[in-house]
Design a protein around this motif. Structure first.
Motif, PDB file in Angstrom:
ATOM      1  N   GLU A 304       2.096  13.756  -8.880  1.00  0.00           N
ATOM      2  CA  GLU A 304       3.324  13.486  -8.134  1.00  0.00           C
ATOM      3  C   GLU A 304       3.110  13.660  -6.633  1.00  0.00           C
ATOM      4  O   GLU A 304       3.552  12.835  -5.827  1.00  0.00           O
ATOM      5  N   SER A 305       2.393  14.710  -6.256  1.00  0.00           N
ATOM      6  CA  SER A 305       2.124  14.952  -4.833  1.00  0.00           C
ATOM      7  C   SER A 305       1.262  13.848  -4.251  1.00  0.00           C
ATOM      8  O   SER A 305       1.501  13.375  -3.127  1.00  0.00           O
ATOM      9  N   ARG A 306       0.240  13.427  -5.003  1.00  0.00           N
ATOM     10  CA  ARG A 306      -0.645  12.363  -4.507  1.00  0.00           C
ATOM     11  C   ARG A 306       0.127  11.065  -4.329  1.00  0.00           C
ATOM     12  O   ARG A 306      -0.010  10.371  -3.318  1.00  0.00           O
ATOM     13  N   ARG A 307       0.954  10.718  -5.311  1.00  0.00           N
ATOM     14  CA  ARG A 307       1.721   9.466  -5.222  1.00  0.00           C
ATOM     15  C   ARG A 307       2.684   9.507  -4.045  1.00  0.00           C
ATOM     16  O   ARG A 307       2.889   8.507  -3.357  1.00  0.00           O
ATOM     17  N   LYS A 308       3.288  10.647  -3.813  1.00  0.00           N
ATOM     18  CA  LYS A 308       4.241  10.783  -2.704  1.00  0.00           C
ATOM     19  C   LYS A 308       3.541  10.538  -1.374  1.00  0.00           C
ATOM     20  O   LYS A 308       4.045   9.804  -0.515  1.00  0.00           O
ATOM     21  N   VAL A 309       2.358  11.122  -1.200  1.00  0.00           N
ATOM     22  CA  VAL A 309       1.607  10.943   0.043  1.00  0.00           C
ATOM     23  C   VAL A 309       1.132   9.504   0.172  1.00  0.00           C
ATOM     24  O   VAL A 309       1.201   8.901   1.264  1.00  0.00           O
ATOM     25  N   GLU A 310       0.630   8.924  -0.924  1.00  0.00           N
ATOM     26  CA  GLU A 310       0.153   7.540  -0.872  1.00  0.00           C
ATOM     27  C   GLU A 310       1.287   6.589  -0.495  1.00  0.00           C
ATOM     28  O   GLU A 310       1.105   5.655   0.295  1.00  0.00           O
ATOM     29  N   GLY A 311       2.464   6.823  -1.058  1.00  0.00           N
ATOM     30  CA  GLY A 311       3.605   5.976  -0.717  1.00  0.00           C
ATOM     31  C   GLY A 311       4.009   6.110   0.733  1.00  0.00           C
ATOM     32  O   GLY A 311       4.324   5.128   1.409  1.00  0.00           O
ATOM     33  N   ALA A 312       3.990   7.352   1.240  1.00  0.00           N
ATOM     34  CA  ALA A 312       4.341   7.575   2.644  1.00  0.00           C
ATOM     35  C   ALA A 312       3.353   6.879   3.571  1.00  0.00           C
ATOM     36  O   ALA A 312       3.737   6.296   4.592  1.00  0.00           O
ATOM     37  N   MET A 313       2.065   6.919   3.216  1.00  0.00           N
ATOM     38  CA  MET A 313       1.064   6.219   4.031  1.00  0.00           C
ATOM     39  C   MET A 313       1.273   4.714   3.983  1.00  0.00           C
ATOM     40  O   MET A 313       1.204   4.024   5.009  1.00  0.00           O
ATOM     41  N   ALA A 314       1.545   4.192   2.807  1.00  0.00           N
ATOM     42  CA  ALA A 314       1.745   2.748   2.663  1.00  0.00           C
ATOM     43  C   ALA A 314       2.953   2.273   3.466  1.00  0.00           C
ATOM     44  O   ALA A 314       2.968   1.152   3.977  1.00  0.00           O
ATOM     45  N   GLY A 316       3.901   3.641   6.255  1.00  0.00           N
ATOM     46  CA  GLY A 316       3.693   3.951   7.663  1.00  0.00           C
ATOM     47  C   GLY A 316       4.480   5.139   8.154  1.00  0.00           C
ATOM     48  O   GLY A 316       4.796   5.229   9.343  1.00  0.00           O
ATOM     49  N   GLU A 317       4.786   6.092   7.265  1.00  0.00           N
ATOM     50  CA  GLU A 317       5.629   7.224   7.634  1.00  0.00           C
ATOM     51  C   GLU A 317       4.834   8.432   8.132  1.00  0.00           C
ATOM     52  O   GLU A 317       5.416   9.382   8.622  1.00  0.00           O
ATOM     53  N   LEU A 318       3.509   8.425   7.976  1.00  0.00           N
ATOM     54  CA  LEU A 318       2.693   9.551   8.405  1.00  0.00           C
ATOM     55  C   LEU A 318       1.914   9.218   9.666  1.00  0.00           C
ATOM     56  O   LEU A 318       1.433   8.095   9.834  1.00  0.00           O
ATOM     57  N   ARG A 319       1.774  10.194  10.548  1.00  0.00           N
ATOM     58  CA  ARG A 319       0.943  10.023  11.731  1.00  0.00           C
ATOM     59  C   ARG A 319      -0.514  10.376  11.440  1.00  0.00           C
ATOM     60  O   ARG A 319      -1.426   9.886  12.108  1.00  0.00           O
ATOM     61  N   ALA A 320      -0.726  11.246  10.460  1.00  0.00           N
ATOM     62  CA  ALA A 320      -2.088  11.625  10.094  1.00  0.00           C
ATOM     63  C   ALA A 320      -2.107  12.079   8.645  1.00  0.00           C
ATOM     64  O   ALA A 320      -1.115  12.604   8.123  1.00  0.00           O
ATOM     65  N   LEU A 327      -9.731   9.325  -1.225  1.00  0.00           N
ATOM     66  CA  LEU A 327      -9.159   8.142  -0.566  1.00  0.00           C
ATOM     67  C   LEU A 327     -10.179   7.327   0.205  1.00  0.00           C
ATOM     68  O   LEU A 327      -9.797   6.465   0.980  1.00  0.00           O
ATOM     69  N   ASP A 328     -11.489   7.573   0.017  1.00  0.00           N
ATOM     70  CA  ASP A 328     -12.432   6.855   0.865  1.00  0.00           C
ATOM     71  C   ASP A 328     -12.954   5.567   0.248  1.00  0.00           C
ATOM     72  O   ASP A 328     -13.878   4.961   0.766  1.00  0.00           O
ATOM     73  N   LEU A 329     -12.348   5.128  -0.864  1.00  0.00           N
ATOM     74  CA  LEU A 329     -12.823   3.918  -1.520  1.00  0.00           C
ATOM     75  C   LEU A 329     -11.725   2.864  -1.593  1.00  0.00           C
ATOM     76  O   LEU A 329     -10.801   2.961  -2.385  1.00  0.00           O
ATOM     77  N   GLY A 330     -11.809   1.878  -0.745  1.00  0.00           N
ATOM     78  CA  GLY A 330     -11.046   0.667  -0.898  1.00  0.00           C
ATOM     79  C   GLY A 330      -9.563   0.699  -0.657  1.00  0.00           C
ATOM     80  O   GLY A 330      -8.916  -0.336  -0.715  1.00  0.00           O
ATOM     81  N   VAL A 331      -8.971   1.851  -0.400  1.00  0.00           N
ATOM     82  CA  VAL A 331      -7.530   1.907  -0.203  1.00  0.00           C
ATOM     83  C   VAL A 331      -7.165   1.117   1.051  1.00  0.00           C
ATOM     84  O   VAL A 331      -7.717   1.345   2.126  1.00  0.00           O
ATOM     85  N   ASP A 332      -6.249   0.198   0.915  1.00  0.00           N
ATOM     86  CA  ASP A 332      -5.942  -0.754   1.986  1.00  0.00           C
ATOM     87  C   ASP A 332      -4.629  -0.386   2.661  1.00  0.00           C
ATOM     88  O   ASP A 332      -3.561  -0.806   2.249  1.00  0.00           O
ATOM     89  N   TRP A 333      -4.732   0.420   3.713  1.00  0.00           N
ATOM     90  CA  TRP A 333      -3.587   0.726   4.556  1.00  0.00           C
ATOM     91  C   TRP A 333      -3.896   0.174   5.935  1.00  0.00           C
ATOM     92  O   TRP A 333      -4.544   0.816   6.769  1.00  0.00           O
ATOM     93  N   GLY A 334      -3.482  -1.031   6.188  1.00  0.00           N
ATOM     94  CA  GLY A 334      -3.880  -1.755   7.382  1.00  0.00           C
ATOM     95  C   GLY A 334      -3.442  -1.148   8.684  1.00  0.00           C
ATOM     96  O   GLY A 334      -3.983  -1.488   9.739  1.00  0.00           O
TER      97      GLY A 334
END
Length: 816
Positions: A304-314, A316-320, A327-334
């Motif tokens: 649940e924590s991982r999905r929440k962070v991944e969604g926030a990144m997708a 554009g809600e996180l600065r860092a 997360l170093d393989l293929g995740v596409d957050w342009g």
């Protein structure tokens, strides 16, 4: 390995062509080549830079199969059409998001779903009965799917398997499991096409051989992508601080890193361990005066924590976001415009993979910032940057498939349906990993799965499969299928061992990797105390207080291996005096004083330094062969020093060097480095230490001999260890050639000790040793010596200030 067929633009369905045009895109050459390979019935390996549209290239033939212009009134493909396999759950979810967009835009009747350990059980059951058109999964979940009796019905419609980020696991046990699953799928669906994708392959031909069924490498088309914009890699230099002598956390850089985060829209900060991810995250929060939204992501967090962070990144809600390899393989957050690597990258391919997470566009340079934790890591960061700039890759070599993985796969096949052993053997041999398998080893694996082996066959609980009169193997009892599915998997989490006195008083915990190298009588420093090992048993390290000098280093941590390629580049940098102008002042001065006081290790020599300090004689070996190999070398040298009467006091190691100290000086290190009896000494050391027990626990779990879960309950790490220790003692006494003992030895040799790399050092040292005797510590020796006396802090986290011992050594080294 075949060349890509000539491209024909007519192979692109109008729906796909219009979708590309509507987005202002032009379909790339390598994407056309992948469609051509599919049209020609070829398997394909695509090697293309990050941002080149690799994943889309892998799926274009699938989308084409559902285009009305291709079907021309024919019925839609039924059942499961394409299987996508990735090493990470996060990657599968990211691909699902990105794949749905073109599917919906083109109006194609394609359904896309994910399946992993986090998928609800009711959805998993429905997926088997009514599968989607495209299923995104992991190697472990695929193996479980193949263990069901309805797997033949599920997969017989399969047309295509896409293996993403193949470099991340093909050379490991997860790759063995996937290779066996691909062979099973090929039997079920003979016309199935195999596709693999990667941005970082040093040996494309080797991966083509891994991908090819039955070793038919000519059936695999190698497609090379168009070159993208060169990445922009920068190494952070200290402004108000100096790059420290030792440490890995790069705490000195936190204020500068925070300013970079403020100056960019989104920053992705990579660390090499889970603990460091939490450590850096907390340090950033401590300086986060602007309350910027900063997150953390690693494999120990809940789904649940991982999905929440991944969604926030997708969104554009996180600065860092501070993350590990999760997360170093293929995740596409342009929208990521800066990637930061905290600490040394350990390999050019790993660095390139992480750098590619920024921008994720082929025509725009990815921006990356390397933050070295110490001065050696600065050299390593520079070597990695040079390798990336030169387009050079590194990676692990392929090795024979693991027997514990084979046993797990064999059991999965039995859960699905009865099998004929010769037919299954032929299928297994069709993989590169098990092409070497002979009848004798195959019979031993079969016997293990059937009875547990000679020493355990009297116990009914180890009887999992039986052979009938017709020679067909089947489950001994239907319950075995449930037990297998509850316990199957390749990833066995590392445990922490409690350090305690005999009276029960606990002092804390150390990593099992460190404890595994200890034997009764060994001494080490922990919690400010000198301790002597009494026993290592049942997830406990029993000790007693000791006034003896600590012989074994307590500072350890989970280590990513330094690749041979990067180590060679660091050696070259050390002797490239003209290139020192690129180094910060403190790093350049460090090397200049080393060059004046002693010598520098280079590509063609093994530098060994000896010097006294504080009434003790130190010898430092600059091997550059990685922490595992140096740790093993330390164990070997202290034993040889004892035999030679040199009265060793202990050793400490890092990726680059090994420091050993004793009461008597080492006059000539060459006899200590002799490779002649290495094999015998390795056997003695492993048998006397906890190493083989630790390796056995992992292979026993993977091979299904010991179960972690039962209906309604889960065994604790202590219970699993207790069970495996009992079985290990029985097998060592009554069946020392048991197939899992053999598998444990293979793991101990490679993963735990890196003996092959150590053997290479010893075999070449006789011709390369350059022994320098000094009157005081050298500058180059300080980074490894500052580790002496540090307590065992998980995952390499330590205060970056030099300890009192280090300050004394540093002052001596720089004194003119």
């Amino acid at each position: 390995m075949a060349a890509a067929p000539p491209v024909r633009a007519a192979w692109v369905p109008s729906e796909i062509a219009h979708w590309f045009a509507g987005r202002g895109w032009t379909i790339r050459r390598h994407q056309l080549d992948m469609m051509a390979a599919a049209e020609g019935g070829q398997h394909a390996l695509l090697v293309a830079d990050t941002g080149a549209g690799k994943t889309l290239a892998g799926f274009l033939p699938t989308l084409a199969a559902f285009c009305p212009s291709v079907l021309q009134g024919a019925p839609l493909p039924e059942g499961l059409h394409t299987l996508y396999v990735s090493p990470l759950k996060a990657l599968a979810h990211d691909v699902q998001r990105n794949l749905i967009a073109p599917v919906e835009a083109m109006g194609l009747p394609v359904t896309v779903e994910t399946r992993s350990g986090d998928t609800p059980s009711d959805r998993k059951k429905r997926q088997r009965a009514r599968p989607p058109s495209v299923l995104l999964t992991t190697p472990e979940s695929l193996s479980l799917l193949l263990s069901f009796p309805d797997s033949v019905d599920l997969f017989r419609t399969l047309k295509r398997v896409v293996v993403d980020e193949v470099h991340a696991f093909a050379t490991q046990k997860r790759g063995d499991l996937l290779a066996l699953s691909l062979a099973r799928l090929q039997t079920i669906a003979p016309a199935m096409q195999r596709v693999a994708l990667s941005a970082t392959l040093a040996d494309p031909a080797g991966f083509c051989a891994w991908l090819a069924p039955d070793g038919e490498i000519d059936s695999v088309t190698l497609v090379e992508g168009e070159p993208g914009a060169e990445p922009l890699v920068e190494i952070l230099e200290a402004e108000d601080a100096r790059v420290p002598w030792g440490g890995h956390a790069a705490s000195w850089a936190i204020p500068q890193l925070y300013e970079r985060i403020k100056a960019n829209k989104t920053t992705l900060v990579f660390t090499n361990t889970r603990f460091l991810a939490e450590y850096v995250f907390q340090q950033l929060w401590d300086v986060n005066e602007d309350n910027l939204p900063i997150g953390v992501h690693h494999g120990s967090l809940s789904a649940e924590s991982r999905r929440k962070v991944e969604g926030a990144m997708a969104r554009g809600e996180l600065r860092a976001l501070v993350a590990t390899a999760s997360l170093d393989l293929g995740v596409d957050w342009g929208d990521i415009d800066l990637v930061v690597q905290m600490g040394a990258p350990k390999g050019s391919s790993r660095l390139l993979q992480r750098v590619g997470r920024a921008n994720h566009r082929l025509d725009q340079s990815s921006k990356a910032l390397l933050v070295p934790g110490n001065r050696f890591e600065f050299l390593e960061a520079l070597a990695a940057k040079d390798a990336v700039d030169a387009g050079q890759r590194d990676g692990e070599d392929f090795r024979p498939g693991a027997l514990d993985v084979l046993a797990q796969h064999l059991m999965a096949c039995a859960c699905a349906a009865p099998f004929h052993e010769q037919a299954l053997l032929a299928e297994v041999r069709s993989t590169l990993a098990y092409s070497w398998l002979d009848e004798g080893v195959w019979a031993r694996v079969l016997n293990f799965v059937a009875t547990g082996g000679y020493a355990l066959k009297a116990y009914d609980r180890f009887r999992r499969i039986v052979r009938d009169r017709e020679g067909v193997w089947r489950l001994a009892h239907p319950d075995q299928a449930t037990r297998h599915r509850m316990n199957a998997g390749i990833i066995v989490d590392s445990e922490m061992l409690t350090v305690r006195f005999r009276n029960g008083r606990s002092l804390g915990k150390v990593e099992e990797r460190f404890a595994a190298s200890l034997r009764p009588g060994d001494t080490f420093q922990f919690a400010g105390l000198g301790l002597e090992v009494e026993s290592v048993k049942d997830m406990e390290l029993v000790v007693r207080a000791s006034s003896k000098a600590a012989m074994i280093p307590s500072y350890g941590g989970l280590r990513l291996p330094l690749t041979t390629h990067l180590a060679d580049r660091v050696r070259a940098l050390l002797v490239d005096r003209a290139g020192w102008a690129r180094l910060p002042d403190e790093v350049r001065e460090w090397l200049e004083v080393q060059d004046w006081r002693s010598k520098l290790p280079g590509p063609d020599n093994l530098l060994v330094e000896s010097f006294p300090h504080g009434g003790v004689h130190y010898t430092v070996y600059y091997t550059f062969c990685g922490w595992n190999a140096n740790q093993s070398l330390g164990m070997l040298l202290t034993k040889r020093m004892e035999d030679a009467g040199l009265m060793p006091g202990g050793f400490v190691a890092n990726d680059y060097s090994l420091a050993v100290w004793g009461l008597k000086p080492v006059e000539d290190p060459r006899p200590l480095l002799s490779p002649t009896i290495l094999a015998e000494e390795f056997v003695d050391w492993v048998q006397d230490s906890y190493l083989l027990r630790r390796a056995f626990r992992e292979v026993a779990v993977i091979g299904g001999l010991v179960e972690r879960q039962h209906p309604g309950k889960k065994k604790s790490g202590r219970q699993v260890t207790f069970s495996t220790d009992l079985i290990y003692d029985v097998l060592r006494k009554y069946e020392p050639d048991h197939v899992l003992i053999e598998a444990a030895w293979a793991d101990a040799r490679s993963k735990l000790t890196d003996m092959d790399r150590l053997a290479q050092v010893l075999e070449t040292s006789a011709q390369r040793v350059e022994h320098v005797v000094l009157d005081r510590v050298s500058p180059l020796a300080v980074p490894v010596l500052v580790m002496i006396g540090r307590e065992a802090v998980p995952q390499g986290a330590a205060d970056e200030e030099l300890l009192l011992e280090a300050e004394s050594l540093s002052a001596a080294a720089m004194r003119v």
